[in-house]
Write a protein that holds these residues in place. Structure first.
Motif, PDB file in Angstrom:
ATOM      1  N   TRP A   1       0.807  -1.208   0.000  1.00  0.00           N
ATOM      2  CA  TRP A   1       0.000   0.000   0.000  1.00  0.00           C
ATOM      3  C   TRP A   1       0.846   1.267   0.000  1.00  0.00           C
ATOM      4  N   GLY A   2       2.152   1.157  -0.024  1.00  0.00           N
ATOM      5  CA  GLY A   2       3.032   2.324  -0.008  1.00  0.00           C
ATOM      6  C   GLY A   2       2.794   3.286  -1.154  1.00  0.00           C
ATOM      7  N   PRO A   3       2.781   2.812  -2.408  1.00  0.00           N
ATOM      8  CA  PRO A   3       2.531   3.727  -3.521  1.00  0.00           C
ATOM      9  C   PRO A   3       1.170   4.408  -3.462  1.00  0.00           C
ATOM     10  N   VAL A   4       0.161   3.696  -3.013  1.00  0.00           N
ATOM     11  CA  VAL A   4      -1.183   4.264  -2.934  1.00  0.00           C
ATOM     12  C   VAL A   4      -1.237   5.372  -1.888  1.00  0.00           C
ATOM     13  N   VAL A   5      -0.688   5.112  -0.710  1.00  0.00           N
ATOM     14  CA  VAL A   5      -0.707   6.100   0.373  1.00  0.00           C
ATOM     15  C   VAL A   5       0.102   7.337  -0.005  1.00  0.00           C
ATOM     16  N   VAL A   6       1.281   7.141  -0.564  1.00  0.00           N
ATOM     17  CA  VAL A   6       2.126   8.272  -0.952  1.00  0.00           C
ATOM     18  C   VAL A   6       1.447   9.096  -2.041  1.00  0.00           C
ATOM     19  N   ALA A   7       0.860   8.443  -3.039  1.00  0.00           N
ATOM     20  CA  ALA A   7       0.201   9.161  -4.129  1.00  0.00           C
ATOM     21  C   ALA A   7      -0.998   9.962  -3.639  1.00  0.00           C
ATOM     22  N   VAL A   8      -1.797   9.388  -2.752  1.00  0.00           N
ATOM     23  CA  VAL A   8      -2.965  10.112  -2.229  1.00  0.00           C
ATOM     24  C   VAL A   8      -2.528  11.306  -1.390  1.00  0.00           C
TER      25      VAL A   8
ATOM     26  N   LEU B   1       0.326  13.022  -1.545  1.00  0.00           N
ATOM     27  CA  LEU B   1       0.886  14.053  -2.411  1.00  0.00           C
ATOM     28  C   LEU B   1      -0.191  14.731  -3.244  1.00  0.00           C
ATOM     29  N   PHE B   2      -1.189  13.971  -3.707  1.00  0.00           N
ATOM     30  CA  PHE B   2      -2.266  14.563  -4.487  1.00  0.00           C
ATOM     31  C   PHE B   2      -3.032  15.600  -3.675  1.00  0.00           C
ATOM     32  N   VAL B   3      -3.319  15.279  -2.431  1.00  0.00           N
ATOM     33  CA  VAL B   3      -4.052  16.217  -1.574  1.00  0.00           C
ATOM     34  C   VAL B   3      -3.185  17.425  -1.228  1.00  0.00           C
ATOM     35  N   LEU B   4      -1.938  17.199  -0.850  1.00  0.00           N
ATOM     36  CA  LEU B   4      -1.070  18.299  -0.438  1.00  0.00           C
ATOM     37  C   LEU B   4      -0.653  19.200  -1.594  1.00  0.00           C
ATOM     38  N   LEU B   5      -0.537  18.646  -2.797  1.00  0.00           N
ATOM     39  CA  LEU B   5      -0.092  19.447  -3.935  1.00  0.00           C
ATOM     40  C   LEU B   5      -1.229  19.932  -4.822  1.00  0.00           C
ATOM     41  N   SER B   6      -2.462  19.883  -4.341  1.00  0.00           N
ATOM     42  CA  SER B   6      -3.565  20.455  -5.105  1.00  0.00           C
ATOM     43  C   SER B   6      -3.364  21.962  -5.185  1.00  0.00           C
TER      44      SER B   6
ATOM     45  N   PHE C   1       4.342  16.920  -8.481  1.00  0.00           N
ATOM     46  CA  PHE C   1       3.751  15.650  -8.034  1.00  0.00           C
ATOM     47  C   PHE C   1       4.519  14.465  -8.609  1.00  0.00           C
ATOM     48  N   PHE C   2       4.767  14.487  -9.919  1.00  0.00           N
ATOM     49  CA  PHE C   2       5.483  13.387 -10.564  1.00  0.00           C
ATOM     50  C   PHE C   2       6.898  13.248 -10.017  1.00  0.00           C
ATOM     51  N   ALA C   3       7.586  14.379  -9.834  1.00  0.00           N
ATOM     52  CA  ALA C   3       8.963  14.328  -9.329  1.00  0.00           C
ATOM     53  C   ALA C   3       9.006  13.771  -7.905  1.00  0.00           C
ATOM     54  N   LEU C   4       8.152  14.268  -7.029  1.00  0.00           N
ATOM     55  CA  LEU C   4       8.147  13.789  -5.641  1.00  0.00           C
ATOM     56  C   LEU C   4       7.693  12.332  -5.544  1.00  0.00           C
ATOM     57  N   LEU C   5       6.696  11.956  -6.351  1.00  0.00           N
ATOM     58  CA  LEU C   5       6.244  10.567  -6.341  1.00  0.00           C
ATOM     59  C   LEU C   5       7.358   9.632  -6.790  1.00  0.00           C
TER      60      LEU C   5
END
Length: 69
Positions: A4-11, A13-18, A51-55
């Motif tokens: 679940w690491g990629p899912v948690v990190v992506a969510v 970052l998506f919320v914080l970088l909106s 987002f892409f760079a940090l992910l």
């Protein structure tokens, strides 16, 4: 076991970088504006690149993994 690491990190970052939620880069009147809840096309592009760079950094370089099961 599910990773679940990629899912948690992506969510997160998506919320914080909106754009406009915490900050907007570039802003309407200044370079960086905080909590203005407005956005522009260039701002969306900049935040998508961030987002892409940090992910990529978190998933490939750091290797964030959260296993369940």
């Amino acid at each position: 076991m599910a990773d679940w690491g990629p899912v948690v990190v992506a969510v997160l970052l998506f919320v914080l970088l909106s754009p406009g939620l915490l900050f907007q880069l570039p802003g309407k009147g200044r370079v960086v504006e905080f909590v203005n809840m407005q956005t522009s096309g260039i701002s969306i592009l900049v935040h998508a690149v961030l987002f892409f760079a940090l992910l990529t950094i978190f998933l490939i370089v750091v290797g964030v993994h959260i296993y369940t099961g």
